[in-house]
Design an enzyme around this catalytic site. Sequence first.
Site, short mmCIF file in Angstrom:
data_model
loop_
_atom_site.label_atom_id
_atom_site.label_comp_id
_atom_site.label_asym_id
_atom_site.label_seq_id
_atom_site.Cartn_x
_atom_site.Cartn_y
_atom_site.Cartn_z
N ARG A 82 -53.53 78.28 -23.52
CA ARG A 82 -52.32 78.65 -22.78
C ARG A 82 -52.65 79.05 -21.35
O ARG A 82 -51.87 78.77 -20.42
CB ARG A 82 -51.57 79.77 -23.52
CG ARG A 82 -50.20 80.04 -22.91
CD ARG A 82 -49.38 81.00 -23.76
NE ARG A 82 -49.97 82.32 -23.84
CZ ARG A 82 -49.50 83.32 -24.59
NH1 ARG A 82 -48.42 83.13 -25.34
NH2 ARG A 82 -50.09 84.48 -24.62
N LYS A 131 -47.42 82.18 -18.01
CA LYS A 131 -47.76 83.60 -18.12
C LYS A 131 -48.38 84.00 -16.78
O LYS A 131 -49.60 84.09 -16.64
CB LYS A 131 -48.72 83.81 -19.29
CG LYS A 131 -48.42 85.09 -20.03
CD LYS A 131 -49.10 85.13 -21.36
CE LYS A 131 -49.37 86.54 -21.79
NZ LYS A 131 -48.22 87.43 -21.84
N GLU A 173 -35.70 85.78 -25.14
CA GLU A 173 -36.78 86.54 -25.79
C GLU A 173 -36.67 87.97 -25.32
O GLU A 173 -35.71 88.34 -24.66
CB GLU A 173 -38.14 85.94 -25.43
CG GLU A 173 -38.44 85.96 -23.94
CD GLU A 173 -39.84 85.50 -23.59
OE1 GLU A 173 -40.69 85.36 -24.48
OE2 GLU A 173 -40.09 85.31 -22.39
N1 PXG Z 1 -42.89 86.91 -24.35
C1 PXG Z 1 -43.39 87.42 -23.22
C2 PXG Z 1 -42.58 87.40 -21.97
C3 PXG Z 1 -44.70 87.94 -23.22
O1 PXG Z 1 -45.22 88.42 -22.09
C4 PXG Z 1 -44.87 87.43 -25.58
C5 PXG Z 1 -43.59 86.91 -25.51
C6 PXG Z 1 -45.61 87.35 -26.85
O2 PXG Z 1 -46.61 86.34 -26.76
P1 PXG Z 1 -47.94 86.40 -27.63
O3 PXG Z 1 -48.67 85.17 -27.22
O4 PXG Z 1 -48.65 87.66 -27.24
O5 PXG Z 1 -47.51 86.38 -29.02
C7 PXG Z 1 -45.45 87.94 -24.40
C8 PXG Z 1 -46.85 88.47 -24.38
C9 PXG Z 1 -47.92 94.47 -23.26
C10 PXG Z 1 -47.87 93.06 -22.86
O6 PXG Z 1 -48.52 95.29 -22.53
C11 PXG Z 1 -47.49 92.09 -23.76
C12 PXG Z 1 -47.37 90.77 -23.36
C13 PXG Z 1 -47.64 90.48 -22.08
C14 PXG Z 1 -48.02 91.45 -21.19
C15 PXG Z 1 -48.16 92.75 -21.57
O7 PXG Z 1 -47.35 94.78 -24.29
N2 PXG Z 1 -46.91 89.88 -24.33
#
Ligand code: PXG
Length: 288
Positions: A50, A149, A182
């Site tokens: 990713r 991201k 989301e």
């Molecule tokens: N949506 C968004 C906008 C994210 O940033 C997720 C979904 C979940 O994706 P994953 O691949 O982790 O299942 C994310 C990712 C935090 C933090 O501090 C969490 C994310 C990004 C940045 C910081 O909790 N989650």
Amino acid sequence: MKVFIDGKFYDEAKAKVSVLDHGLLYGDGVFEGIRAYNGRVFKLKEHIDRLFYSAKAILMTLPMSHAELMKATVDTIRKNKLRDGYVRLVVTRGVGTLGLNPRSCKNPSVIIIAGKIQVYPPELYAKGMDIVTVPTTRNLHSAVNPAIKSLNYLNNILAKIEANNAGVEEAVMLNAEGFVAECTADNIFIIKNGDLMTPPLSAGALYGITRGTVMDIASQSGIKVSEPTLTRYDLFNADECFLTGTGAEIMPVVKIDGRVIGNGKPGLLTRKLVEKYHALTNSSGEPI
Ligand code: PXG
């Protein structure tokens, strides 16, 4: 704490980037949040994949190969003597001039920080979370695509502040058309009549690694999984609801905009998915 920056490890106090790094000046860069459990890095290949997709979308050539990034991530966790932890892998556009043109940035910088994370209070996993929809909508695909991201998280941060102002921990973000996209750092799922549903990427969701894992676990358990466009009405009338993210794992949701979801407790299918997810995180991944 030892921090990896461009091939070398630095003590935390000496782990610094330039004030002219465009990651700082403009949020120009990409990142990943990765987790290690029980001496293994969970879904590492998928996270690095990713990272490459995000970098490609912003026309940034990563200065390390896929294999080198995997190795550097594992090395950073090992160097910090962690068996369980959270890794933040950041690639900035690098040092440039004060102008925003990335042509002045010759070398992207790779930063890897390994530490611990607790994104939500532990008691919420047993009780379930109360969330709200917020006024700030998810970015348009034609602007900064929400699938990237990127280091530009202000869209999500504004939504998080709005959630905090409403007295809750997380916000449901709608897209410009009013469909559910989301949450600020988590994907969202509902269960209705035994079927699992989550918004499609085209609604403005990130291709969450946890989202994909949960969809796989559910399919393997014989649960029907689909990605329809969802409205707030669909959330309110769900039997169960939960959020997924690397940091959050699977968080049950019991109230949305004041509407109680199901019986107001974490649902049975949600709890089963949590159990299977934990079994997987504890038994698979890249050895440290
Ligand atoms: N949506 C968004 C906008 C994210 O940033 C997720 C979904 C979940 O994706 P994953 O691949 O982790 O299942 C994310 C990712 C935090 C933090 O501090 C969490 C994310 C990004 C940045 C910081 O909790 N989650």
